[in-house]
Design an enzyme around this catalytic site. Sequence first.
Site, mmCIF file in Angstrom:
data_model
loop_
_atom_site.group_PDB
_atom_site.id
_atom_site.type_symbol
_atom_site.label_atom_id
_atom_site.label_comp_id
_atom_site.label_asym_id
_atom_site.label_seq_id
_atom_site.Cartn_x
_atom_site.Cartn_y
_atom_site.Cartn_z
ATOM 1 N N SER A 1 6.745 70.810 32.410
ATOM 2 C CA SER A 1 5.631 72.054 32.604
ATOM 3 C C SER A 1 4.434 72.018 31.438
ATOM 4 O O SER A 1 3.472 70.396 31.092
ATOM 5 C CB SER A 1 6.280 73.236 32.815
ATOM 6 O OG SER A 1 5.856 74.228 33.626
ATOM 7 N N LYS B 1 -6.762 95.349 37.768
ATOM 8 C CA LYS B 1 -6.476 95.157 36.025
ATOM 9 C C LYS B 1 -4.793 94.514 35.224
ATOM 10 O O LYS B 1 -4.740 94.187 35.245
ATOM 11 C CB LYS B 1 -7.207 96.852 34.987
ATOM 12 C CG LYS B 1 -6.618 96.630 33.816
ATOM 13 C CD LYS B 1 -6.856 95.471 32.906
ATOM 14 C CE LYS B 1 -6.439 95.699 31.415
ATOM 15 N NZ LYS B 1 -7.226 93.968 30.908
#
Length: 349
Positions: A181, A233
């Site tokens: 990763s 948000k």
Amino acid sequence: MVVPRELPVHQFFLNYALFLAKTVTWVTAFIAVGLAIAGLVRGARQEGGERLEVKNINRRLRHLADILNHEMLGPDQLKREHKRLKREDKARDKALKQGGPTRPRLFVLDFHGDMQASQVGALREEISALLRVAQPQDEVLLRLESAGGVVHGYGLAASQLRRIRDRSLRLTVAVDKVAASGGYMMACVANHVLAAPFAIVGSIGVVGQMPNFNRLLRDNKIDYELHTAGQYKRTLTLFGENSEEGRTKFREELDETHALFKSFVAGNRPQLALDRVATGEHWYGTQAIELKLIDEVRTSDDWLLERADSADVYELHYRQRRSLREQLLGGLTRLTARSLPWQRPAGML
């Protein structure tokens, strides 16, 4: 009238020995705690104690060989070996004094990654130092071990390695255990990637996960309010009731991050069949070379041993003494980051 029996002598000494052992244990424990506290306080008073440690790998390898030679070689053979090494040293010193060609240098760095890629600060300083002195013929080896972590941390670590490539220095990344990763995001920057046969490589994917306690709060008649300015948000929350719109947006952010990840890997290793390897799967070294995720199946030790015959090898480690306050805050930050995954941006590499 019952007269108490006197304890046998051996029982008396046994009880005394047990009492003495307990006393010594408690005293030792108090002394150890006191020394530990004193060490932390002393470290806290010595802020800014940073240094760059440099170790000559050639010298260490020669020392190890000398130990073996002393055991295996006879006096005459050992004498001839020492003379040969001295001749090599004199020839190198003479070439240096006369301004002749010198051997290339190999700078060895280590990166042991955690979830936050917290070692990136040290990596930055080590790279800055070697770039100040490196010559065109020099090389860099990064011994990498990381299973990935946050996007911004490993993105910065990969960018630090890109600085080496941008200076036209050859960069080799060695994976002895795992570069998955975010770890592979770093590895793919190299000119040459080698991995041990059973090292884990790949995992080109993104993950984001979090628990939700909203139903538990409702069952206990506990209200939770979250106020934001901006439609997205906060997409998913730990305690609030998550909407399908928020889940959709969160998945979109994961897909966008994955697309950026794939684009970065493709730009550094165009030989990859990206659709085949960018599925989030991982492979072992012997499999990874067939997929062109790496260039060579080999351990870092074997590669270094060979390069030490033709290059001067230096291992760099940047150390920085942190104050007690910084140590406590750093530990608290890492603990919070592990327990609050919803605060991580768009997922983890």
